[in-house]
Motif scaffolding. Structure first.
Motif, PDB file in Angstrom:
ATOM      1  N   PRO A 129       0.833  -1.205   0.000  1.00 20.31           N
ATOM      2  CA  PRO A 129       0.000   0.000   0.000  1.00 20.31           C
ATOM      3  C   PRO A 129       0.868   1.256   0.000  1.00 20.31           C
ATOM      4  O   PRO A 129       1.978   1.253   0.551  1.00 20.31           O
ATOM      5  CB  PRO A 129      -0.803  -0.118   1.288  1.00 20.31           C
ATOM      6  CG  PRO A 129       0.011  -0.983   2.172  1.00 20.31           C
ATOM      7  CD  PRO A 129       0.749  -1.931   1.266  1.00 20.31           C
ATOM      8  N   PRO A 130       0.375   2.343  -0.596  1.00 24.02           N
ATOM      9  CA  PRO A 130       1.146   3.590  -0.607  1.00 24.02           C
ATOM     10  C   PRO A 130       1.276   4.218   0.776  1.00 24.02           C
ATOM     11  O   PRO A 130       2.245   4.912   1.050  1.00 24.02           O
ATOM     12  CB  PRO A 130       0.356   4.496  -1.551  1.00 24.02           C
ATOM     13  CG  PRO A 130      -1.023   3.929  -1.581  1.00 24.02           C
ATOM     14  CD  PRO A 130      -0.883   2.455  -1.326  1.00 24.02           C
ATOM     15  N   THR A 131       0.304   3.954   1.648  1.00 24.98           N
ATOM     16  CA  THR A 131       0.299   4.501   3.003  1.00 24.98           C
ATOM     17  C   THR A 131      -0.151   3.404   3.953  1.00 24.98           C
ATOM     18  O   THR A 131      -1.131   2.715   3.678  1.00 24.98           O
ATOM     19  CB  THR A 131      -0.675   5.699   3.099  1.00 24.98           C
ATOM     20  OG1 THR A 131      -0.347   6.652   2.091  1.00 24.98           O
ATOM     21  CG2 THR A 131      -0.602   6.366   4.460  1.00 24.98           C
ATOM     22  N   THR A 132       0.538   3.246   5.039  1.00 25.78           N
ATOM     23  CA  THR A 132       0.170   2.244   6.044  1.00 25.78           C
ATOM     24  C   THR A 132      -0.711   2.892   7.113  1.00 25.78           C
ATOM     25  O   THR A 132      -0.720   4.124   7.252  1.00 25.78           O
ATOM     26  CB  THR A 132       1.417   1.661   6.724  1.00 25.78           C
ATOM     27  OG1 THR A 132       2.035   2.703   7.490  1.00 25.78           O
ATOM     28  CG2 THR A 132       2.392   1.071   5.708  1.00 25.78           C
ATOM     29  N   PRO A 133      -1.397   2.079   7.903  1.00 25.80           N
ATOM     30  CA  PRO A 133      -2.128   2.658   9.036  1.00 25.80           C
ATOM     31  C   PRO A 133      -1.212   3.468   9.955  1.00 25.80           C
ATOM     32  O   PRO A 133      -1.604   4.530  10.451  1.00 25.80           O
ATOM     33  CB  PRO A 133      -2.715   1.439   9.750  1.00 25.80           C
ATOM     34  CG  PRO A 133      -2.890   0.431   8.654  1.00 25.80           C
ATOM     35  CD  PRO A 133      -1.689   0.640   7.761  1.00 25.80           C
ATOM     36  N   THR A 188      -6.525   4.914  -7.347  1.00 27.62           N
ATOM     37  CA  THR A 188      -6.975   6.245  -6.933  1.00 27.62           C
ATOM     38  C   THR A 188      -6.767   6.489  -5.444  1.00 27.62           C
ATOM     39  O   THR A 188      -6.270   7.546  -5.046  1.00 27.62           O
ATOM     40  CB  THR A 188      -8.475   6.435  -7.270  1.00 27.62           C
ATOM     41  OG1 THR A 188      -8.670   6.176  -8.663  1.00 27.62           O
ATOM     42  CG2 THR A 188      -8.953   7.834  -6.947  1.00 27.62           C
ATOM     43  N   LEU A 189      -7.160   5.525  -4.610  1.00 22.99           N
ATOM     44  CA  LEU A 189      -7.124   5.725  -3.160  1.00 22.99           C
ATOM     45  C   LEU A 189      -6.155   4.803  -2.419  1.00 22.99           C
ATOM     46  O   LEU A 189      -5.988   4.931  -1.205  1.00 22.99           O
ATOM     47  CB  LEU A 189      -8.531   5.569  -2.570  1.00 22.99           C
ATOM     48  CG  LEU A 189      -9.522   6.672  -2.942  1.00 22.99           C
ATOM     49  CD1 LEU A 189     -10.901   6.377  -2.362  1.00 22.99           C
ATOM     50  CD2 LEU A 189      -9.020   8.031  -2.476  1.00 22.99           C
ATOM     51  N   GLY A 190      -5.551   3.855  -3.124  1.00 26.10           N
ATOM     52  CA  GLY A 190      -4.549   3.006  -2.487  1.00 26.10           C
ATOM     53  C   GLY A 190      -5.086   2.055  -1.450  1.00 26.10           C
ATOM     54  O   GLY A 190      -4.361   1.683  -0.521  1.00 26.10           O
TER      55      GLY A 190
END
Length: 182
Positions: free
Chosen positions: A14-18, A106-108
Motif C-alpha cells: 500500500p502507498p500509506t500504512t495505518p 486512486t485511493l490506495g
C-alpha cells in the motif's frame, strides 16, 4: 491487475500504512481511538463483529461518474442510497461502482477498506467527496477503517472534515434524502 502495474493489487504494498496515517493524525493534532478486530468486508460483517463502539458507523461508496471521475460517498451504514436518483442531483449524470483496480490506483486501498482516510493517497484531489448531512448531524463520533479492514477508528466529526481538507479536498455535506428526491 492494476493497469499501471502487472502485479495483482492484493500483492502490491500500500502507498500509506495505518501507522503512516496515525502519524498524520498526530501531526494534525487529531485524536483517534483504534480498535482491532477480525477483517470486515461488509456492513453486515461490521455489525456482527465490531462490538459496542459508540458513535456513527459508516459506509463508504467509491463510485465513478459517466465521465470517469471518482467520487466517494460517505454515509451512515444503514442509509439506502439511490445512486440513479442521486447522481444527476450532484451533477454526475450517472454513477457506477469503481473497480478494485481503480480503487487501488486512486485511493490506495482494497475493496472492504474504503474509507475517507484513504484521501491521504489522493494528493491531486481527484476524488469528489460527499458527506451525508444526516450522518454528520446525528453523530459527534464517526467510525472508519484506517486503510485496512481489521481495525476501526473513532474520530470526531469536525476532525474528519479537518483531515479531509488537510488532504486537499473540499468535502460537500449533502442531505442525501433531498439530493435523491425529485
Amino acid at each position: 491487475m492494476d493497469t499501471l502495474n502487472d502485479t495483482p493489487i492484493e500483492d502490491q504494498a500500500p502507498p500509506t500504512t495505518p501507522e503512516d496515517l496515525f502519524r498524520r493524525f498526530a501531526e494534525l493534532g487529531i485524536e483517534i481511538s483504534a480498535h482491532e478486530h477480525e477483517p470486515l468486508f461488509t456492513v453486515e460483517d461490521s455489525k456482527h463483529l465490531r462490538g459496542l463502539l459508540p458513535g456513527g458507523h459508516c459506509k463508504n461508496l467509491f463510485l465513478r461518474d459517466k465521465k470517469g471521475r471518482p467520487w466517494l460517498i460517505v454515509c451512515d451504514e444503514d442509509r439506502v442510497v439511490d445512486l440513479k436518483a442521486l447522481a444527476p442531483r450532484l451533477g454526475a449524470g450517472r454513477f457506477s461502482f469503481g473497480s478494485p483496480e481503480r480503487l487501488w490506483s486512486t485511493l490506495g486501498v482494497r475493496p472492504g477498506s474504503v474509507t475517507p482516510f484513504a484521501l491521504i493517497n489522493d494528493p491531486d484531489a481527484s476524488v469528489t467527496v460527499i458527506l451525508d448531512a444526516g450522518m454528520m448531524a446525528a453523530n459527534e463520533t464517526l467510525h472508519y477503517h484506517p486503510l485496512v479492514n481489521h481495525i476501526t477508528c473513532a474520530i470526531n466529526r469536525e476532525d474528519l472534515v479537518r483531515f479531509i481538507r488537510a488532504c486537499g479536498h473540499d468535502p460537500r455535506t449533502v442531505d442525501l434524502d433531498e439530493a435523491a428526491a425529485g
